[in-house]
Motif scaffolding. Structure first.
Motif, PDB file in Angstrom:
ATOM      1  N   HIS A 141      -3.029  -2.314  -4.984  1.00 35.78           N
ATOM      2  CA  HIS A 141      -2.299  -2.772  -4.283  1.00 35.78           C
ATOM      3  C   HIS A 141      -0.555  -3.251  -4.945  1.00 35.78           C
ATOM      4  O   HIS A 141       0.130  -2.543  -4.578  1.00 35.78           O
ATOM      5  CB  HIS A 141      -2.700  -4.402  -4.021  1.00 35.78           C
TER       6      HIS A 141
ATOM      7  N   ARG B  38       1.969 -12.397  -5.929  1.00 35.02           N
ATOM      8  CA  ARG B  38       2.502 -11.557  -4.440  1.00 35.02           C
ATOM      9  C   ARG B  38       3.151 -13.218  -4.423  1.00 35.02           C
ATOM     10  O   ARG B  38       3.945 -13.444  -3.328  1.00 35.02           O
ATOM     11  CB  ARG B  38       0.946 -11.495  -4.177  1.00 35.02           C
TER      12      ARG B  38
ATOM     13  N   LEU C 239       0.499  -8.712   3.699  1.00 33.98           N
ATOM     14  CA  LEU C 239       0.566  -7.597   2.732  1.00 33.98           C
ATOM     15  C   LEU C 239       1.301  -6.368   2.944  1.00 33.98           C
ATOM     16  O   LEU C 239       2.416  -6.178   1.591  1.00 33.98           O
ATOM     17  CB  LEU C 239      -1.067  -7.320   2.317  1.00 33.98           C
TER      18      LEU C 239
ATOM     19  N   GLU D 121      -5.634 -14.809  -0.813  1.00 34.81           N
ATOM     20  CA  GLU D 121      -5.767 -14.174   0.615  1.00 34.81           C
ATOM     21  C   GLU D 121      -6.829 -13.907   1.372  1.00 34.81           C
ATOM     22  O   GLU D 121      -7.869 -14.394   1.088  1.00 34.81           O
ATOM     23  CB  GLU D 121      -5.030 -13.266   0.619  1.00 34.81           C
TER      24      GLU D 121
ATOM     25  N   ARG E  68       4.426 -14.378  -0.154  1.00 30.42           N
ATOM     26  CA  ARG E  68       3.667 -14.019   0.880  1.00 30.42           C
ATOM     27  C   ARG E  68       3.996 -15.296   2.058  1.00 30.42           C
ATOM     28  O   ARG E  68       3.311 -15.547   3.144  1.00 30.42           O
ATOM     29  CB  ARG E  68       2.115 -14.824   0.558  1.00 30.42           C
TER      30      ARG E  68
ATOM     31  N   GLN F 245       5.513  -7.829   2.790  1.00 31.57           N
ATOM     32  CA  GLN F 245       5.287  -8.031   2.254  1.00 31.57           C
ATOM     33  C   GLN F 245       7.079  -6.914   1.176  1.00 31.57           C
ATOM     34  O   GLN F 245       7.079  -6.303   1.196  1.00 31.57           O
ATOM     35  CB  GLN F 245       4.744  -8.659   0.932  1.00 31.57           C
TER      36      GLN F 245
END
Lengths: 136, 381
Positions: free
Chosen positions: B270, B214, B228, A136, B218, B231
Motif C-alpha cells: 500500500h 499513515r 485508505l 485499521e 487517516r 487518504q
C-alpha cells in the motif's frame, strides 16, 4: 482484549424476575442482606481490576425538550406508566463477552424476599470503543 | 526532567534490583517510587549519572519496605531468594522483563498493564487514563498480575510470541488520554528488536512503522475516518515508511516468514502505491494467501476477499465473501462495499446501515452511517 459493558438494571421494562416480591415487602434483614451483596459485588470487581462504575438512579424522571430560541425548555412528566425505567447500572471492563454475562448473572443472583436470589433480568450492552484500531 | 529518558531506564533499574535479590514485585514498586522522587528533585539538582541515581534511590526504597515489613511481622525476610547468574552468563535483564510481563499465565489485559508499567515506565494513573478505567481498578489489575508471576523465575527463557501479541494489543489501542500508546508500542518493540534477532519481532516493528506512517492521513479535520483509498498520500510519513520497508526487507531476506512479516508486506505494498489506483492488488492477494496459510485466521480470509474484489472485480470478492461466516466482524461492511462496486446501491445502503449497528468503535460506526446516508441521498435523486 478488554472491552467495556453496561449491565443495566430496570425498574420496569425487563421481563419479570423469578423472585418477584417488591422490595418494600422484604424484611429489614432481607433488605440489608441485599445491600451487602451489592457492596460485596462492587468490591470483588474492584479486586479483580474489572470495575469501572456503579450508579443508581431515582425513578422520578422528567422529560425535557427545546422549544425555540429564547424560550424556556418545555418539561413533561414524570409519567407513572413509562414502560421502560432504568434503575441503575454497573460498568465493567472485562476480557470477554462471556465474562460480562457471568458478572451480570452474579448481579442477578442478589438475594431478595426469603433471602432467595431475585433472578432479576439484567440488560448487557457493549460500549463502542472510542477509537479506531491502530492497524485499521 | 526528560520523562522519556527516565522511562527508558526503568527496565534496566528493575533488572539491577532483581539481580541484587529483590523479588520482581517489590523491585518494580521501589523503582516507581524512585521515579516520583526523580521527577520532584531532578529539575533543581540533576544527577550526573541518572541510572546510578535511580538504582541507589530505588534500592534504598526497597530496603525501607523490607525493614518495615520485617519489624511489622517480627520475622526475617529473605532478600536473597533469587541467586544471581554466575559470571560469564550473558543475560539481558530488560529482555527478561519483557518475557516476565507477557508471561503466558497472565490474561492479555494484565500482561498489557504490567508491560506498560514495568517495561514502559508509565505510572498506574497514566495507564488507567489510557484505558478509561479508574486508577484503583488499574492498580488492582497490576498488583494481581504481579502476584500471578510471583512464582516465575526471572531468568528463565521466555516466549517471544506472547511478547509480540502484547505489544500488538498496545499498538492497536492507539491514542487516548495524554499517552500515545501506539507510539509507546513502537518504542518498546524497537528496544526489543535491538535485543533479539527474531524475524517476527522485525516483522511487527515494520508493520507498526508502516501503519503509523499513515496515521496523519487517516482522520479528517473533524475527526472522521478517511479510508485508505481516499487518504491524502502526501501526508504519509515517508521517513517511517522507508524505515519500515528496510526493516521488513532485512527480515524477509532471512526466509522465515511469519504472520507479522506477511501483514507488513501488505502494508508496504500500500505504501508503494502513489495513488490508490496504482495499488498492486494481485500481489496483495498473494500475501493474504500466505497469511491465511500461516494463521488460518478468518479475519485474514475476510481481508483477502476484499483484496480479491479489487484485483478480480467485485463479483469475485462477493463470491469469496459468501464462503465466510456472516457473523465475522466487518463481514457486513465488506459486503456493503463490494455491492456498491458491483452496481447495487440499494443493497449496499441497507448493508452499510446494518454494519453501522454492529461496528466495534465510534469512528467506524460514523463512517458506515455516512456511507449509508450518501447512498440513500443518491437513490432519492
Amino acid at each position: 482484549m478488554m472491552a467495556k459493558y453496561l449491565l443495566l438494571k430496570h425498574y420496569r421494562g425487563a421481563p419479570a424476575p423469578v423472585n418477584d416480591t417488591p422490595m418494600d415487602q422484604w424484611t429489614p434483614e432481607e433488605f440489608s442482606a441485599h445491600l451487602r451483596y451489592m457492596r460485596d459485588f462492587a468490591a470483588r470487581l474492584e479486586g479483580t481490576g474489572e470495575f469501572v462504575d456503579m450508579r443508581e438512579l431515582s425513578p422520578e424522571g422528567t422529560f425535557v425538550r427545546y422549544d425555540g430560541e429564547g424560550r424556556p425548555p418545555v418539561t413533561d412528566g414524570p409519567f407513572a406508566e413509562t414502560k421502560d425505567l432504568i434503575a441503575g447500572w454497573t460498568v465493567v471492563d472485562v476480557d470477554t463477552y462471556e465474562r460480562a454475562l457471568e458478572l451480570a448473572a452474579e448481579l442477578s443472583a442478589a438475594p431478595g424476599a426469603g433471602g432467595e436470589p431475585i433472578h432479576e433480568w439484567l440488560e448487557v450492552r457493549p460500549f463502542y470503543a472510542e477509537q479506531l484500531m491502530g492497524t485499521e | 526532567v526528560n520523562e522519556s529518558l527516565l522511562r527508558e531506564l526503568v527496565p534496566a533499574v528493575i533488572g539491577v534490583l532483581v539481580r541484587r535479590g529483590a523479588d520482581f514485585a517489590a523491585a518494580e514498586d521501589a523503582v516507581q517510587d524512585a521515579l516520583v522522587e526523580a521527577v520532584r528533585g531532578w529539575p533543581d539538582d540533576p544527577p550526573r549519572d541518572p541510572k546510578g541515581w535511580l538504582v541507589t534511590v530505588a534500592w534504598r526504597k526497597f530496603l525501607d519496605v523490607v525493614r518495615a515489613e520485617t519489624s511489622r511481622r517480627h520475622r526475617e525476610v529473605r532478600v536473597d531468594d533469587e541467586p544471581a547468574p554466575g559470571p560469564g552468563v550473558a543475560v539481558d535483564d530488560t529482555l527478561q522483563l519483557y518475557f516476565l510481563c507477557a508471561h503466558p499465565s497472565l490474561t492479555p489485559a494484565s500482561a498489557v498493564a504490567l508491560t506498560l508499567r514495568a517495561v514502559g515506565g508509565l505510572t498506574t494513573r497514566q495507564i488507567a487514563q489510557a484505558y478509561l478505567v479508574p486508577e484503583a481498578t488499574m492498580a488492582q489489575r497490576i498488583s494481581r498480575a504481579k502476584r500471578t508471576v510471583s512464582g516465575v523465575r526471572f531468568h528463565q527463557p521466555g516466549d517471544v510470541g506472547t511478547v509480540l501479541r502484547v505489544l500488538y494489543l498496545v499498538f492497536n489501542e492507539g491514542y487516548s488520554g495524554d499517552v500515545d500508546l501506539a507510539g509507546e508500542a513502537i518504542r518498546l518493540i524497537r528496544e526489543l528488536a535491538a535485543r533479539t534477532h527474531h524475524e517476527e519481532v522485525a516483522g511487527l516493528l515494520a508493520l507498526m512503522l508502516l501503519h503509523h506512517a499513515r496515521r496523519p492521513a487517516r482522520t479528517g479535520s473533524d475527526g472522521s475516518l478517511v479510508p485508505l483509498a481516499e487518504q491524502d498520500r502526501g501526508r504519509w510519513n515517508t521517513r517511517l515508511i522507508a524505515e519500515g520497508v528496510d526493516v521488513l526487507q532485512a527480515a524477509l531476506a532471512r526466509d522465515r516468514l511469519g504472520e507479522f512479516q506477511a501483514q507488513a508486506a501488505i502494508a508496504a505494498l500500500h505504501a508503494d502505491a502513489r495513488t490508490a489506483a496504482e495499488t498492486d492488488w494481485a500481489q496483495i492477494v498473494e500475501w493474504y494467501d500466505e497469511l491465511v496459510r500461516l494463521t488460518d485466521n478468518p479475519v485474514a480470509r475476510l481481508n483477502r476477499a476484499v483484496a480479491l474484489g479489487e484485483a478480480d472485480g467485485p463479483r469475485a470478492g462477493l463470491a469469496a465473501l459468501a464462503e465466510l461466516d456472516p457473523a465475522l466482524p466487518r463481514h457486513t461492511a465488506a459486503a456493503a462495499y463490494l455491492h456498491e462496486r458491483a452496481g447495487d446501491p440499494v443493497t449496499a445502503a441497507r448493508l452499510y446501515a446494518q454494519a453501522a449497528r454492529s461496528a466495534p468503535n465510534l469512528p467506524e460506526r460514523d463512517h458506515l452511517t455516512r456511507q449509508a446516508a450518501r447512498l440513500n441521498a443518491q437513490l432519492r435523486g
